[in-house]
Design a protein around this motif. Structure first.
Motif, mmCIF file in Angstrom:
data_model
loop_
_atom_site.group_PDB
_atom_site.id
_atom_site.type_symbol
_atom_site.label_atom_id
_atom_site.label_comp_id
_atom_site.label_asym_id
_atom_site.label_seq_id
_atom_site.Cartn_x
_atom_site.Cartn_y
_atom_site.Cartn_z
ATOM 1 N N VAL A 136 0.838 -1.194 0.000
ATOM 2 C CA VAL A 136 0.000 0.000 0.000
ATOM 3 C C VAL A 136 0.875 1.247 0.000
ATOM 4 C CG1 VAL A 136 -1.670 1.334 1.363
ATOM 5 C CG2 VAL A 136 -1.986 -1.115 1.062
ATOM 6 N N PHE A 137 1.929 1.232 0.815
ATOM 7 C CA PHE A 137 2.861 2.356 0.863
ATOM 8 C C PHE A 137 3.541 2.568 -0.491
ATOM 9 C CE2 PHE A 137 7.151 4.028 1.620
ATOM 10 C CZ PHE A 137 6.829 5.236 2.218
ATOM 11 N N ALA A 138 3.966 1.484 -1.121
ATOM 12 C CA ALA A 138 4.628 1.588 -2.430
ATOM 13 C C ALA A 138 3.658 2.116 -3.495
ATOM 14 C CB ALA A 138 5.189 0.231 -2.847
ATOM 15 N N GLY A 139 2.427 1.660 -3.457
ATOM 16 C CA GLY A 139 1.427 2.169 -4.401
ATOM 17 C C GLY A 139 1.159 3.651 -4.207
ATOM 18 N N GLY A 140 1.065 4.077 -2.957
ATOM 19 C CA GLY A 140 0.869 5.501 -2.677
ATOM 20 C C GLY A 140 2.045 6.337 -3.127
ATOM 21 N N THR A 141 3.248 5.815 -2.927
ATOM 22 C CA THR A 141 4.439 6.532 -3.367
ATOM 23 C C THR A 141 4.471 6.643 -4.895
ATOM 24 O OG1 THR A 141 5.606 5.697 -1.429
ATOM 25 C CG2 THR A 141 6.953 6.588 -3.203
ATOM 26 N N CYS A 142 4.062 5.593 -5.578
ATOM 27 C CA CYS A 142 4.002 5.642 -7.051
ATOM 28 C C CYS A 142 2.969 6.669 -7.518
ATOM 29 C CB CYS A 142 3.673 4.273 -7.614
ATOM 30 S SG CYS A 142 5.018 3.102 -7.487
ATOM 31 N N LEU A 143 1.825 6.739 -6.844
ATOM 32 C CA LEU A 143 0.817 7.732 -7.204
ATOM 33 C C LEU A 143 1.328 9.153 -6.988
ATOM 34 C CD1 LEU A 143 -2.574 6.282 -5.929
ATOM 35 C CD2 LEU A 143 -1.832 6.613 -8.264
ATOM 36 N N VAL A 144 2.080 9.361 -5.906
ATOM 37 C CA VAL A 144 2.668 10.681 -5.669
ATOM 38 C C VAL A 144 3.650 11.018 -6.791
ATOM 39 C CG1 VAL A 144 4.206 11.994 -4.147
ATOM 40 C CG2 VAL A 144 2.326 10.700 -3.175
ATOM 41 N N GLY A 145 4.452 10.039 -7.177
ATOM 42 C CA GLY A 145 5.408 10.278 -8.261
ATOM 43 C C GLY A 145 4.733 10.640 -9.565
ATOM 44 N N VAL A 146 3.679 9.919 -9.926
ATOM 45 C CA VAL A 146 2.950 10.220 -11.165
ATOM 46 C C VAL A 146 2.261 11.580 -11.056
ATOM 47 C CG1 VAL A 146 1.005 9.504 -12.615
ATOM 48 C CG2 VAL A 146 2.655 7.816 -11.820
ATOM 49 N N GLY A 147 1.711 11.883 -9.879
ATOM 50 C CA GLY A 147 1.077 13.188 -9.684
ATOM 51 C C GLY A 147 2.053 14.336 -9.831
ATOM 52 N N VAL A 148 3.245 14.192 -9.287
ATOM 53 C CA VAL A 148 4.273 15.230 -9.435
ATOM 54 C C VAL A 148 4.686 15.343 -10.892
ATOM 55 C CG1 VAL A 148 6.665 15.799 -8.870
ATOM 56 C CG2 VAL A 148 5.113 15.090 -7.064
ATOM 57 N N TRP A 149 4.842 14.222 -11.548
ATOM 58 C CA TRP A 149 5.234 14.221 -12.956
ATOM 59 C C TRP A 149 4.198 14.948 -13.818
ATOM 60 C CZ3 TRP A 149 5.231 9.303 -16.476
ATOM 61 C CH2 TRP A 149 5.832 9.603 -17.685
ATOM 62 N N VAL A 150 2.925 14.655 -13.591
ATOM 63 C CA VAL A 150 1.867 15.294 -14.373
ATOM 64 C C VAL A 150 1.784 16.781 -14.036
ATOM 65 C CG1 VAL A 150 -0.629 15.363 -14.778
ATOM 66 C CG2 VAL A 150 0.549 13.177 -14.662
ATOM 67 N N ALA A 151 1.982 17.145 -12.766
ATOM 68 C CA ALA A 151 1.910 18.555 -12.384
ATOM 69 C C ALA A 151 3.076 19.358 -12.952
ATOM 70 C CB ALA A 151 1.883 18.675 -10.864
ATOM 71 N N VAL A 152 4.255 18.745 -13.014
ATOM 72 C CA VAL A 152 5.437 19.461 -13.482
ATOM 73 C C VAL A 152 5.512 19.483 -15.010
ATOM 74 C CG1 VAL A 152 7.965 19.393 -13.517
ATOM 75 C CG2 VAL A 152 6.737 19.032 -11.377
ATOM 76 N N ASP A 153 5.221 18.374 -15.670
ATOM 77 C CA ASP A 153 5.346 18.268 -17.126
ATOM 78 C C ASP A 153 4.049 17.731 -17.733
ATOM 79 O OD1 ASP A 153 6.468 18.237 -19.671
ATOM 80 O OD2 ASP A 153 7.273 16.204 -19.405
#
Length: 86
Positions: free
Chosen positions: A20-37
């Motif tokens: 669950v922690f790894a999935g949440g971390t992946c979602l944060v990464g994708v969210g940052v990626w979409v927000a930045v680029d």
């Protein structure tokens, strides 16, 4: 209940919460990626406003899942019922 069963449950709960922690971390990464680029996702999502809202939604859900997974890992290792109930 035999002690081996409780130990197995402890480690199974820990592994589940790590996932669950790894999935949440992946979602944060994708969210940052979409927000930045957002240019990489322009062809998938037609509207710019939907893209920015989706990025912040991914960030919020990812942070919540990461926090819940972390608290669950701590609760599983310490056998703390309140942490597991969160």
């Amino acid at each position: 209940v035999p002690m081996g069963v409780l130990s197995c449950m402890k480690y199974l709960m820990f592994i589940f919460n790590v996932l669950v922690f790894a999935g949440g971390t992946c979602l944060v990464g994708v969210g940052v990626w979409v927000a930045v680029d957002p240019a990489g996702f322009q062809d998938i999502v037609a509207s710019k406003s939907v893209l920015s809202v989706g990025a912040y939604l991914l960030l919020a859900v990812g942070i919540a899942l990461s926090l819940l997974g972390f608290l669950g890992c701590c609760g599983a290792l310490r056998r703390s019922r309140p942490l597991l109930l969160v």
